[in-house]
Scaffold this motif. Structure first.
Motif, PDB file in Angstrom:
ATOM      1  N   GLU A 244       4.845  -3.749  -8.424  1.00  0.00           N
ATOM      2  CA  GLU A 244       4.387  -3.277  -9.734  1.00  0.00           C
ATOM      3  C   GLU A 244       3.268  -2.248  -9.600  1.00  0.00           C
ATOM      4  O   GLU A 244       3.050  -1.437 -10.503  1.00  0.00           O
ATOM      5  N   VAL A 245       2.531  -2.307  -8.494  1.00  0.00           N
ATOM      6  CA  VAL A 245       1.434  -1.372  -8.263  1.00  0.00           C
ATOM      7  C   VAL A 245       1.295  -1.178  -6.753  1.00  0.00           C
ATOM      8  O   VAL A 245       1.380  -2.131  -5.982  1.00  0.00           O
ATOM      9  N   GLN A 246       1.116   0.071  -6.327  1.00  0.00           N
ATOM     10  CA  GLN A 246       1.005   0.369  -4.903  1.00  0.00           C
ATOM     11  C   GLN A 246      -0.246  -0.275  -4.317  1.00  0.00           C
ATOM     12  O   GLN A 246      -1.350  -0.105  -4.839  1.00  0.00           O
ATOM     13  N   GLY A 247      -0.051  -1.030  -3.241  1.00  0.00           N
ATOM     14  CA  GLY A 247      -1.175  -1.728  -2.633  1.00  0.00           C
ATOM     15  C   GLY A 247      -1.507  -1.231  -1.243  1.00  0.00           C
ATOM     16  O   GLY A 247      -0.903  -0.289  -0.725  1.00  0.00           O
ATOM     17  N   LYS A 248      -2.487  -1.905  -0.628  1.00  0.00           N
ATOM     18  CA  LYS A 248      -2.894  -1.661   0.755  1.00  0.00           C
ATOM     19  C   LYS A 248      -2.986  -3.010   1.445  1.00  0.00           C
ATOM     20  O   LYS A 248      -2.904  -4.056   0.791  1.00  0.00           O
ATOM     21  N   ASN A 249      -3.192  -3.009   2.741  1.00  0.00           N
ATOM     22  CA  ASN A 249      -3.348  -4.282   3.442  1.00  0.00           C
ATOM     23  C   ASN A 249      -4.830  -4.621   3.559  1.00  0.00           C
ATOM     24  O   ASN A 249      -5.530  -4.156   4.449  1.00  0.00           O
ATOM     25  N   PHE A 250      -5.296  -5.437   2.619  1.00  0.00           N
ATOM     26  CA  PHE A 250      -6.672  -5.920   2.619  1.00  0.00           C
ATOM     27  C   PHE A 250      -6.693  -7.448   2.735  1.00  0.00           C
ATOM     28  O   PHE A 250      -7.612  -8.100   2.241  1.00  0.00           O
ATOM     29  N   CYS A 251      -5.694  -8.041   3.375  1.00  0.00           N
ATOM     30  CA  CYS A 251      -5.586  -9.510   3.410  1.00  0.00           C
ATOM     31  C   CYS A 251      -6.593 -10.129   4.378  1.00  0.00           C
ATOM     32  O   CYS A 251      -6.756  -9.667   5.511  1.00  0.00           O
ATOM     33  N   MET A 252      -7.224 -11.190   3.941  1.00  0.00           N
ATOM     34  CA  MET A 252      -8.127 -11.962   4.789  1.00  0.00           C
ATOM     35  C   MET A 252      -7.322 -12.778   5.799  1.00  0.00           C
ATOM     36  O   MET A 252      -6.283 -13.347   5.469  1.00  0.00           O
ATOM     37  N   SER A 253      -7.786 -12.864   7.039  1.00  0.00           N
ATOM     38  CA  SER A 253      -7.097 -13.663   8.048  1.00  0.00           C
ATOM     39  C   SER A 253      -7.337 -15.154   7.832  1.00  0.00           C
ATOM     40  O   SER A 253      -8.297 -15.563   7.168  1.00  0.00           O
ATOM     41  N   GLU A 254      -6.473 -15.971   8.423  1.00  0.00           N
ATOM     42  CA  GLU A 254      -6.635 -17.421   8.354  1.00  0.00           C
ATOM     43  C   GLU A 254      -7.912 -17.888   9.040  1.00  0.00           C
ATOM     44  O   GLU A 254      -8.527 -18.872   8.632  1.00  0.00           O
ATOM     45  N   PHE A 255      -8.331 -17.171  10.077  1.00  0.00           N
ATOM     46  CA  PHE A 255      -9.548 -17.549  10.800  1.00  0.00           C
ATOM     47  C   PHE A 255     -10.777 -17.379   9.917  1.00  0.00           C
ATOM     48  O   PHE A 255     -11.658 -18.251   9.872  1.00  0.00           O
TER      49      PHE A 255
END
Length: 423
Positions: A244-255
């Motif tokens: 629905e909207v262009q994103g980026k990879n800003f995901c927090m890691s599991e660690f």
């Protein structure tokens, strides 16, 4: 004998952690899922556990963890539709990421001055800076003060503007029954090493608005959203394409999420100790000539201290600058400059703020060096000359250590008095 006592001084280190953080990290290793973009292993991700815990802590409905505080600001701005040609009002006195995040969505950061007794954005200056291009205000809760959120929200409502709270330095502060970050439309946090809630790096954006949440979730995960684990099988991807909207990879890691879950357990007790020691310092330092205590609004029920700020009258202290004052205190207290330092330089005077050096910025927002350096924002510019900041770890000390800080200030004041007497 006096130097021997000094050499024994031990100030609290930062970060601090308990066994729960280590236990959580071991679970991540054993689970084999190290990112929210990893495959489903039958267990709820640490990232989603933290998102739920942090939303609950802040008494909001939604939380989107991110790689850092700057990423949280970027997705917040884009979720609010801020972009090319827009203007966003930010305080001139803050860490420069508040302004560079605005640049990173192709909008213009409009710098305004701060209040002299809080170093938070001045609502009077906000209203004067609003134009037909203004789309949002980013108040920053700075060091150990909260911005005047009632007045800021009144202005935002009057002009139909979004409010994105930069709460990177205010995890757990409370204004009139609401947590910092839960007052505006979106609240953004940093979990960088120096912050009161830390995993080394990391961030989060919180909101009560389901539409803003859905947009931020996609904006931080390349246009993907998380689906419930109830219908997943081992090896499935929990992030699914939404687009629905262009994103980026800003995901927090599991660690990072695992560490934050452990750190969150400590936050309230640490904040309470910091606040108690800060209030004690307020009372004691107010007795020393030439020192000025920061203002606390009556609606602030709990105050987080990323840094404890003390202003001083430069005229009384023979026009010395803050760095010189800090050096005198460091020598007396055996502290390094991580623990004791002047405030940030204002954004427009900071060497780190140089948007004109990148071609990807529209010249209309990057402008040039002469434009930014020639801005005059007197309160923000005076702060680094007449204020001293103690890192929040110092406030986790015993009362005996806090008394040493008071004594050090007394000693500097006495040196000033002695110097006057000798003239």
């Amino acid at each position: 004998m006096k130097s021997a006592v000094k050499n024994e001084l031990k100030w609290p280190e930062w970060p601090q952690f308990e066994q729960s953080a280590i236990t959580n990290l071991l679970q991540v290793f054993e689970n084999k899922r190290w990112a929210i973009s990893g495959y489903w292993t039958g267990q709820e991700s640490m990232e989603q556990k933290f998102a739920q815990a942090f939303a609950e802590y802040n008494q909001v409905k939604y939380c989107v963890p991110t790689t850092g505080g700057s990423a949280a600001l970027v997705i917040a701005l884009e979720a609010c539709g801020v972009g090319h040609g827009d203007e966003v009002i930010v305080p001139a006195l803050t860490w420069l990421a508040t302004a560079t995040s605005v640049l990173n969505v192709n909008a213009l950061p409009v710098l305004v001055d701060v209040e002299p007794d809080t170093y938070c954005i001045d609502p009077i200056k906000i209203e004067a800076a609003i134009t037909d291009k203004t789309k949002a205000i980013i108040p920053v809760h700075l060091y150990g003060c909260m911005a005047n959120m009632d007045e800021i929200m009144r202005i935002a409502e009057k002009y139909n503007l979004y409010v994105i709270e930069d709460s990177a330095q205010s995890h757990g502060s409370v204004w009139n029954g609401k947590k910092a970050g839960a007052i505006g439309h979106i609240g953004c946090f940093s979990m960088q090493q120096g912050k009161v809630l830390t995993s080394g790096e990391g961030g989060a954006a919180i909101t009560n608005d389901p539409v803003l949440f859905a947009r931020m979730e996609q904006l931080r995960a390349d246009s993907r959203m998380i689906v419930s684990g109830h219908n997943l099988h081992y090896g499935d991807m929990q992030l699914v394409a939404k687009g629905e909207v262009q994103g980026k990879n800003f995901c927090m890691s599991e660690f990072h999420a695992a560490i934050l879950l452990g750190q969150l357990e400590l936050l309230d007790s640490q904040n309470a100790l910091r606040e108690a020691n800060a209030r004690y310092l307020d009372k004691q330092l107010a007795k020393i000539p030439g020192l000025k205590i920061m203002k606390r609004y009556e609606l602030v029920e709990k105050q987080t201290y990323y840094g404890y700020a003390v202003r001083f009258d430069r005229a009384y202290y023979n026009d010395i600058e803050a760095e010189v004052f800090c050096e005198k205190l460091r020598n007396e207290l055996m502290m390094g400059n991580f623990s004791l330092h002047p405030p940030y330089p204002p954004i427009h005077k900071s060497k780190l703020f140089c948007p004109w050096t990148l071609k990807r910025f529209d010249p209309a927002i990057a402008k040039d060096e002469s434009y930014w350096r020639s801005l005059e924002l007197p309160v923000s510019q005076s702060a680094e000359l007449e204020c001293i900041i103690f890192h929040h770890a110092v406030l986790l000390s015993s009362r005996d250590h806090i008394d040493l800080i008071v004594s050090a200030f007394h000693k500097v004041a006495q040196e000033v008095e002695s110097g006057r007497s000798a003239i």
